[in-house]
Scaffold this motif. Structure first.
Motif, PDB file in Angstrom:
ATOM      1  N   LEU A  34       1.035  -1.142   0.047  1.00 53.44           N
ATOM      2  CA  LEU A  34       0.217  -0.045  -0.232  1.00 53.44           C
ATOM      3  C   LEU A  34       0.885   1.281   0.099  1.00 53.44           C
ATOM      4  CD1 LEU A  34      -2.900   1.150   0.117  1.00 53.44           C
ATOM      5  CD2 LEU A  34      -2.675   1.035   2.834  1.00 53.44           C
ATOM      6  N   ARG A  35       0.645   2.200  -0.955  1.00 52.70           N
ATOM      7  CA  ARG A  35       1.442   3.479  -1.104  1.00 52.70           C
ATOM      8  C   ARG A  35       0.691   4.588  -1.116  1.00 52.70           C
ATOM      9  NH1 ARG A  35       6.641   2.245  -2.635  1.00 52.70           N
ATOM     10  NH2 ARG A  35       7.039   0.220  -3.563  1.00 52.70           N
ATOM     11  N   ASP A  36       1.176   5.547  -0.246  1.00 51.48           N
ATOM     12  CA  ASP A  36       0.408   6.741  -0.162  1.00 51.48           C
ATOM     13  C   ASP A  36       1.198   7.779  -1.283  1.00 51.48           C
ATOM     14  OD1 ASP A  36      -0.579   9.257   0.601  1.00 51.48           O
ATOM     15  OD2 ASP A  36       0.382   9.316   2.536  1.00 51.48           O
ATOM     16  N   GLU A  37       0.137   8.203  -2.291  1.00 50.11           N
ATOM     17  CA  GLU A  37       0.505   9.008  -3.320  1.00 50.11           C
ATOM     18  C   GLU A  37      -0.190  10.003  -3.262  1.00 50.11           C
ATOM     19  OE1 GLU A  37       0.276   7.189  -7.049  1.00 50.11           O
ATOM     20  OE2 GLU A  37       1.794   5.520  -6.576  1.00 50.11           O
ATOM     21  N   GLY A  38      -0.145  10.896  -2.081  1.00 53.93           N
ATOM     22  CA  GLY A  38      -1.034  12.233  -1.883  1.00 53.93           C
ATOM     23  C   GLY A  38      -2.267  12.117  -1.609  1.00 53.93           C
ATOM     24  N   ASP A  39      -3.233  12.339  -2.885  1.00 50.19           N
ATOM     25  CA  ASP A  39      -4.543  12.488  -2.771  1.00 50.19           C
ATOM     26  C   ASP A  39      -5.274  11.206  -3.026  1.00 50.19           C
ATOM     27  OD1 ASP A  39      -3.944  12.387  -5.372  1.00 50.19           O
ATOM     28  OD2 ASP A  39      -5.494  13.612  -6.041  1.00 50.19           O
ATOM     29  N   ARG A  40      -4.372   9.990  -2.881  1.00 48.49           N
ATOM     30  CA  ARG A  40      -4.828   8.604  -3.284  1.00 48.49           C
ATOM     31  C   ARG A  40      -3.863   7.517  -2.623  1.00 48.49           C
ATOM     32  NH1 ARG A  40      -3.733   6.404  -9.242  1.00 48.49           N
ATOM     33  NH2 ARG A  40      -1.832   6.699  -9.320  1.00 48.49           N
ATOM     34  N   GLN A  41      -4.573   6.617  -2.402  1.00 49.76           N
ATOM     35  CA  GLN A  41      -3.902   5.256  -2.098  1.00 49.76           C
ATOM     36  C   GLN A  41      -3.958   4.342  -3.038  1.00 49.76           C
ATOM     37  OE1 GLN A  41      -2.338   5.329   1.286  1.00 49.76           O
ATOM     38  NE2 GLN A  41      -3.404   7.402   1.417  1.00 49.76           N
ATOM     39  N   VAL A  42      -2.685   3.822  -3.375  1.00 50.40           N
ATOM     40  CA  VAL A  42      -2.668   2.742  -4.378  1.00 50.40           C
ATOM     41  C   VAL A  42      -2.083   1.308  -3.535  1.00 50.40           C
ATOM     42  CG1 VAL A  42      -1.415   1.942  -6.402  1.00 50.40           C
ATOM     43  CG2 VAL A  42      -2.105   4.541  -6.024  1.00 50.40           C
ATOM     44  N   GLN A  43      -2.746   0.421  -3.927  1.00 51.99           N
ATOM     45  CA  GLN A  43      -2.522  -1.014  -3.623  1.00 51.99           C
ATOM     46  C   GLN A  43      -2.100  -1.983  -4.793  1.00 51.99           C
ATOM     47  OE1 GLN A  43      -5.625  -2.808  -1.501  1.00 51.99           O
ATOM     48  NE2 GLN A  43      -6.799  -3.678  -3.308  1.00 51.99           N
ATOM     49  N   ILE A  44      -1.129  -2.797  -4.598  1.00 59.70           N
ATOM     50  CA  ILE A  44      -0.525  -3.665  -5.562  1.00 59.70           C
ATOM     51  C   ILE A  44      -0.540  -5.213  -4.979  1.00 59.70           C
ATOM     52  CG2 ILE A  44       1.127  -4.170  -7.208  1.00 59.70           C
ATOM     53  CD1 ILE A  44       2.207  -1.460  -7.160  1.00 59.70           C
ATOM     54  N   SER A  45      -1.134  -6.153  -5.466  1.00 60.68           N
ATOM     55  CA  SER A  45      -1.252  -7.433  -4.902  1.00 60.68           C
ATOM     56  C   SER A  45      -1.447  -8.317  -5.750  1.00 60.68           C
ATOM     57  CB  SER A  45      -2.032  -7.428  -3.783  1.00 60.68           C
ATOM     58  OG  SER A  45      -3.442  -7.258  -4.308  1.00 60.68           O
ATOM     59  N   GLY A  46      -1.300  -9.865  -5.652  1.00 61.58           N
ATOM     60  CA  GLY A  46      -1.682 -10.899  -6.388  1.00 61.58           C
ATOM     61  C   GLY A  46      -0.794 -11.687  -6.634  1.00 61.58           C
ATOM     62  N   LEU A  47      -0.776 -12.977  -6.656  1.00 61.98           N
ATOM     63  CA  LEU A  47       0.157 -13.876  -6.860  1.00 61.98           C
ATOM     64  C   LEU A  47       0.371 -14.076  -8.438  1.00 61.98           C
ATOM     65  CD1 LEU A  47       2.330 -15.990  -5.804  1.00 61.98           C
ATOM     66  CD2 LEU A  47       0.907 -17.734  -5.769  1.00 61.98           C
ATOM     67  N   PHE A  48      -0.465 -14.493  -8.939  1.00 61.96           N
ATOM     68  CA  PHE A  48      -0.441 -14.827 -10.576  1.00 61.96           C
ATOM     69  C   PHE A  48      -1.309 -13.605 -11.387  1.00 61.96           C
ATOM     70  CE2 PHE A  48      -0.051 -19.269  -9.063  1.00 61.96           C
ATOM     71  CZ  PHE A  48       1.109 -19.426  -9.566  1.00 61.96           C
ATOM     72  N   ASN A  49      -2.505 -13.324 -10.610  1.00 55.25           N
ATOM     73  CA  ASN A  49      -3.557 -12.187 -11.214  1.00 55.25           C
ATOM     74  C   ASN A  49      -2.883 -10.917 -10.697  1.00 55.25           C
ATOM     75  OD1 ASN A  49      -5.097 -10.422 -12.438  1.00 55.25           O
ATOM     76  ND2 ASN A  49      -6.873 -11.310 -11.196  1.00 55.25           N
ATOM     77  N   ARG A  50      -1.896 -10.325 -11.037  1.00 54.96           N
ATOM     78  CA  ARG A  50      -1.573  -8.809 -10.339  1.00 54.96           C
ATOM     79  C   ARG A  50      -2.467  -7.825 -10.578  1.00 54.96           C
ATOM     80  NH1 ARG A  50       1.795  -8.908  -6.421  1.00 54.96           N
ATOM     81  NH2 ARG A  50       2.624  -6.767  -7.113  1.00 54.96           N
TER      82      ARG A  50
END
Length: 511
Positions: free
Chosen positions: A276-292
């Motif tokens: 989970l990354r803080d990019e100012g006015d939004r939060q971005v999450q990246i996850s998934g083993l095969f389905n990124r």
């Protein structure tokens, strides 16, 4: 007519008509086949329809029919690809698609609240992603581009953020609450990164075990038939306990262990590498083993944040946050499409909530509703369990059971009803923390929703004749993502809270 973004292209090129990648034809075939198989596999396995069809038709005819279906699918995919195109007209995203019926969708950037990028395993060799965007209307307004390059997807996201009028605006925040997104590079320390232990605990503590049990239920009858045919040929006495009282608990433990293992694997599949990354006015999450997948949460569109814990999760000390936006109706069935932060301790959940709701702090302890709610719950549960017990005992009505058995059954129903009523009453609580309202509900598992009071849309104060006699009332709060309820508050307290909520709404509108 432009195809895909070349090196050196700029987001301004999006004003020209764009097409999907040519590889999207293959991706449409694969995704359609996967969806069809996933939807019909339980039926086919449960009824044995595939074997019956094979025996009746034969390999040769079945292969010929499959080839014809494949050719038809390829033709449909080619037509769909040729008719699918998109572009930007100012701040409006226009998408045209359709086979027999040509349709055009228009989405204004200022109405966008959710952008997601998915990259299943079969898309990685082609370096393509599946790009999704939703408006304030929620999932019903979703637009999907099934097969574009990642740089094109990122350019689309940048174009939407540049023209939505919300970047840095902070509609529901204090001035300066956001950090400048340019100061946060992708190599910076993430706001939250899940560990292997947290993934395993989240799998055990989540509701996945019940979902997996429901998915595997169609396989019970084929497995039962197979065991009925194979058991006479097996020497079970050599490896099964002789005592039935030992064999049955061991079988239950084995089934529960298998379901728990599958739940952990499901959590690993979905949340492997979660960041989970803080990019100012939004939060971005990246996850998934095969389905990124990559999801962006616009903090200006955030409506309610829920801290959720199952019964086992409370024992393990783990929970998860569910972030709801406009049009994202609550409920466990649709939770997989929410913005979820999994595998959190209570301390981590509180810290993240303070980041999502700038200035939020749980200052006051939760207070329970009136004790009369417990008596109402006791009557409801007793009635429901009594009806269920009656339906179960109907086949045994002809048996002359002693009065002690019926008395014991009534006692069990009352005892279970009292226990459920007590747990539910203890879990139902609320508190006002500055500009935020906190509401908790549940039985063994609990969900606590936190939202700014000025997010309220409508409010109703309800009283039945029994509530009027007891001097209590129920508050129904309608938010952009669904309903929150506070039952059986003291009437004076309910009216005071209603006045506070209405004042905060009017003050927010004036601001």
């Amino acid at each position: 007519m432009s195809e895909e973004m070349r090196p050196g292209d700029t987001p301004s090129d999006l004003s020209q008509w764009q097409r999907l990648s040519p590889w999207a034809v293959i991706l449409l075939l694969l995704s359609g086949a996967t969806t069809l198989l996933r939807q019909h596999m339980p039926l086919v396995l449960g009824a044995g329809a595939s074997l019956a069809l094979l025996e009746r038709v034969g390999w040769r005819e079945l292969a010929l029919g499959g080839a014809l279906l494949l050719g038809l699918a390829v033709l449909v995919s080619l037509l769909y690809y040729r008719r699918f195109r998109y572009r930007f007209d100012g701040d409006v995203l226009i998408v045209q698609k359709g086979l027999l019926e040509h349709r055009e969708f228009k989405m204004a950037s200022r109405h966008v609240q959710h952008v997601a990028i998915h990259q299943p395993a079969y898309m990685r060799p082609f370096r393509l992603v599946l790009w999704e965007v939703e408006t304030l209307a929620g999932e019903a307004s979703r637009i999907t581009l099934p097969g574009i390059r990642r740089d094109r997807a990122e350019a689309l996201g940048q174009r939407l953020r540049a023209t939505d009028g919300l970047s840095g605006a902070g509609l529901d925040r204090q001035p300066g609450a956001y950090t400048n997104a340019k100061e946060l590079a992708h190599g910076d320390e993430p706001l939250f990164a899940i560990t292997y232990r947290a993934i395993a605990l989240h799998g055990l503590a989540s509701r996945s075990i019940y979902v997996i049990a429901a998915m595997l239920s169609p396989l019970v009858r084929p497995l039962e038939r197979w065991l009925h045919e194979r058991l006479p040929q097996l020497d079970l006495a050599a490896w099964l306990p002789a005592s039935l009282w030992v064999a049955v608990p061991l079988g239950i433990v084995a089934i529960v262990t298998l379901l728990a293992l599958l739940a952990v694997l499901a959590a690993w599949w979905r949340f492997h590498g979660y960041v989970l990354r803080d990019e100012g006015d939004r939060q971005v999450q990246i996850s998934g083993l095969f389905n990124r997948q990559e999801q962006a949460l616009s903090l200006a569109r955030l409506q309610v944040v829920e801290w959720a814990q199952t019964g086992l999760g409370r024992l393990l000390g783990r929970g998860y946050l569910v972030c709801h936006q406009f049009g994202a109706l609550g409920g466990d069935a649709a939770e997989s499409r929410r913005f979820v932060v999994p595998g959190l301790t209570r301390k981590q959940g509180g810290e993240l909530m303070a980041r999502l709701w700038s200035g939020y702090c749980a200052e006051r302890p939760l207070q329970r509703v009136d004790a009369s709610y417990r008596r109402v719950l006791l009557l409801r549960h007793a009635l429901l369990l009594g009806v269920v017990a009656t339906l179960v005992l109907v086949p045994f009505a002809s048996l002359e059971l002693p009065a002690s058995v019926w008395g014991g059954l009534v006692g069990v129903v009352l005892l279970a009803s009292a226990g459920l009523a007590q747990l539910r009453w203890m879990a139902t609580a609320w508190a006002v923390d500055g500009d935020y309202l906190r509401i908790r509900r549940g039985v063994l598992g609990q969900r606590t929703g936190i939202f700014p009071m000025h997010h309220l849309i409508t409010l109703s104060l309800q009283q039945s004749w029994l509530q009027r006699r007891r001097g209590v009332a129920t508050l129904q709060l309608e938010l952009a993502n669904g309903r929150q309820s506070l039952p059986y508050l003291k009437e004076a307290e309910a009216r005071r809270l209603a006045d506070t909520l209405l004042y905060r709404v009017e003050a927010g509108q004036a601001a």
